[in-house]
Design a protein around this motif. Structure first.
Motif, mmCIF file in Angstrom:
data_model
loop_
_atom_site.group_PDB
_atom_site.id
_atom_site.type_symbol
_atom_site.label_atom_id
_atom_site.label_comp_id
_atom_site.label_asym_id
_atom_site.label_seq_id
_atom_site.Cartn_x
_atom_site.Cartn_y
_atom_site.Cartn_z
ATOM 1 N N ALA A 135 1.514 1.314 7.468
ATOM 2 C CA ALA A 135 1.405 1.079 6.352
ATOM 3 C C ALA A 135 1.926 2.402 5.482
ATOM 4 N N TYR A 138 5.285 3.229 4.827
ATOM 5 C CA TYR A 138 6.181 1.962 4.203
ATOM 6 C C TYR A 138 5.790 1.788 2.824
ATOM 7 N N SER A 139 5.513 2.870 2.155
ATOM 8 C CA SER A 139 5.398 3.148 0.559
ATOM 9 C C SER A 139 4.226 2.166 0.250
ATOM 10 N N ARG A 140 3.231 2.023 1.097
ATOM 11 C CA ARG A 140 1.738 1.170 0.801
ATOM 12 C C ARG A 140 0.739 2.192 0.943
ATOM 13 N N ASP A 141 -0.341 1.715 0.135
ATOM 14 C CA ASP A 141 -1.594 2.633 0.473
ATOM 15 C C ASP A 141 -2.534 1.946 1.180
ATOM 16 N N GLU A 142 -2.366 0.681 1.604
ATOM 17 C CA GLU A 142 -3.222 0.289 2.512
ATOM 18 C C GLU A 142 -2.441 -1.066 3.256
ATOM 19 N N HIS A 143 -3.205 -1.650 4.284
ATOM 20 C CA HIS A 143 -2.212 -2.705 5.279
ATOM 21 C C HIS A 143 -2.644 -3.861 4.505
ATOM 22 N N MET A 144 -1.763 -4.694 4.863
ATOM 23 C CA MET A 144 -2.004 -6.136 4.578
ATOM 24 C C MET A 144 -2.967 -6.784 5.338
#
Length: 447
Positions: A135, A138-144
């Protein structure tokens, strides 16, 4: 007949594979190494070559542990399989690609192109990315969350399959005299509008000789089994015992009717980690030698990654395996390995050792006859349609299997001596998919 995939990692499945004196220690950077592996698999008449993937370098744990890892860099799967398509003729090419960090149109176009390049030998291993570190790239702070990843995956796959049905097989006329290139009535616009995706289509890649790429899926949780029953044509699964394998097989097959599917449309292929030699003692020596190459920081780090937990190095290695909390990572694999630890009364380090190669899959050590016996037991006993073979180190472990086990399976009439078809679907015995627009047109005419 038993179906076989060659599930290969960069240097081999074992965590210390790269330290073997004859191993491909430059894998991930050497195209010639990959060519050798692909040709070995095709020479053994394997159905397909299967590439796992992750989109992150592990930055957790100590620098010392990370610096001892042999599986850090790897080829991007679609790139390497497109290249391998040109040096193989029958071998299926399975690439792992995540629904969590991709767009359906891009992925559908990539796999349709690989399918065209290979003459109908492509397959997509649908994953939802259980590596939380992905994550961060891909420009995310945490996983879905686990449930959100699967919800997105189902819609993602429906869009991809819809895009793969954009063209009829005979849509392209290419008549120079009349000037007609294609028949517009045989082009289908998707116009998908859902919760996660809005995709018009059609795909700008034509239909392949096998209709559309084969869809592969791995997941042992209840949600994962539903996704397999709904979408998958090949199910890759991890179990350590025949009883677990039979339960999984029966459960997935029982779910198919809910989604309007039959057992002819699905092949269940558990992971299978063989260590084979002419004698049982030689096979055990091979296994013990690789195990002796495991360094403690590496063994601990790999177990942490496999079950999605941290700070195992703070626990006593000779103590019992502690209870774990559910994670947002590889949930089913965590449960599988913890069950193995309890069943076999393993210490923490013994679980690290058990995880170092098979990682929750079937371990089979022995002679060609003994290894074939186990495969035949799973196959005839209703636990598998085939196996995803996991060579411990490359190329040696794959060569051992091809040279020793394949002839034994052929002698028993359990495995092909020549490929039956030129497409992956044909070799797997999977039906060619019917374009959904034909089904809709037929239903409309019937009404």
């Amino acid at each position: 007949m038993i179906h076989l995939g060659a599930f290969v990692h960069e240097t081999g499945q074992h965590v210390a594979a790269w330290r073997h004196p004859e191993a491909h220690y430059q894998s991930g950077t050497s195209f010639s190494d990959m060519v050798e592996v692909a040709r070995l698999a095709e020479g053994g008449k394997f159905d397909f070559l299967f590439l796992a993937d992750t989109a992150a370098v592990n930055l957790e744990g100590s620098a010392d542990a990370r610096g001892r890892m042999g599986k850090v860099v790897k080829f991007e799967p679609m790139t390497i399989l497109s290249a391998l398509a040109s040096v193989t003729t029958h071998l299926g090419l399975v690439a792992t690609s995540t629904t969590t960090f991709n767009e359906p149109y891009t992925l559908a176009r990539q796999f349709a192109s690989l399918d065209q390049i290979s003459g109908g030998r492509a397959a997509w291993n649908l994953v939802t990315s259980n590596n939380e570190q992905d994550a961060l790239n891909y420009s995310r702070d945490e996983h879905m969350s686990h449930s959100d990843r699967y919800e997105r995956a189902i819609e993602f796959a429906e869009v991809v399959n819809g895009l793969w049905d954009s063209w009829d097989e005979d849509a392209f006329i290419r008549d120079k005299d009349s000037g007609v290139f294609f028949d517009p009535s045989k082009m289908h616009v998707l116009n998908h509008k859902g919760k996660h995706f809005k995709v018009r289509g059609p795909l700008n890649v034509a239909c392949s000789p096998q209709g559309r790429p084969v869809l592969v899926q791995a997941g042992a949780s209840g949600t994962g089994r539903d996704v397999a029953a709904r979408l998958a044509e090949v199910v890759f699964t991890a179990q350590t015992t025949f009883e677990q394998g039979k339960e999984f097989y029966s459960d997935v097959m029982s779910r198919l009717p809910r989604f309007g599917r039959t057992s002819d449309e699905v092949k269940v292929m558990p992971g299978f980690y063989p260590v084979v030699a002419p004698t049982a003692s030689e096979a055990q020596e091979k296994y013990d030698y690789l195990q002796s190459l495991i360094q403690k920081p590496v063994g601990l780090s790999i177990l942490e990654h496999t079950i999605g937990v941290h700070d195992l190095d703070k626990l006593p290695l000779d103590g019992p395996v502690p209870e774990m909390v559910d994670t947002n990572g590889p949930l089913s694999r965590q449960r599988l390995l913890l069950e193995q630890a309890r069943r076999d009364n393993l210490t923490l380090w013994e679980l690290c050792l058990a995880n170092a190669g098979p990682r929750g899959h079937v371990l089979s050590i022995g002679t060609p006859s003994q290894v074939a016996d186990e495969m035949e037991h799973w196959f005839t006993g209703g636990a598998a349609d085939g196996f995803n073979v996991m060579p411990a180190w490359l190329p040696g472990s794959l060569a051992d299997f091809v040279d020793l086990v394949i002839p034994e399976l052929q002698r028993r009439g359990l495995f092909r001596e020549e490929y039956e078809a030129t497409t992956l679907r044909g070799n797997l015995g999977l039906p060619k998919p019917v374009n959904r627009h034909h089904e809709q047109r037929f239903m409309g005419a019937a009404q």
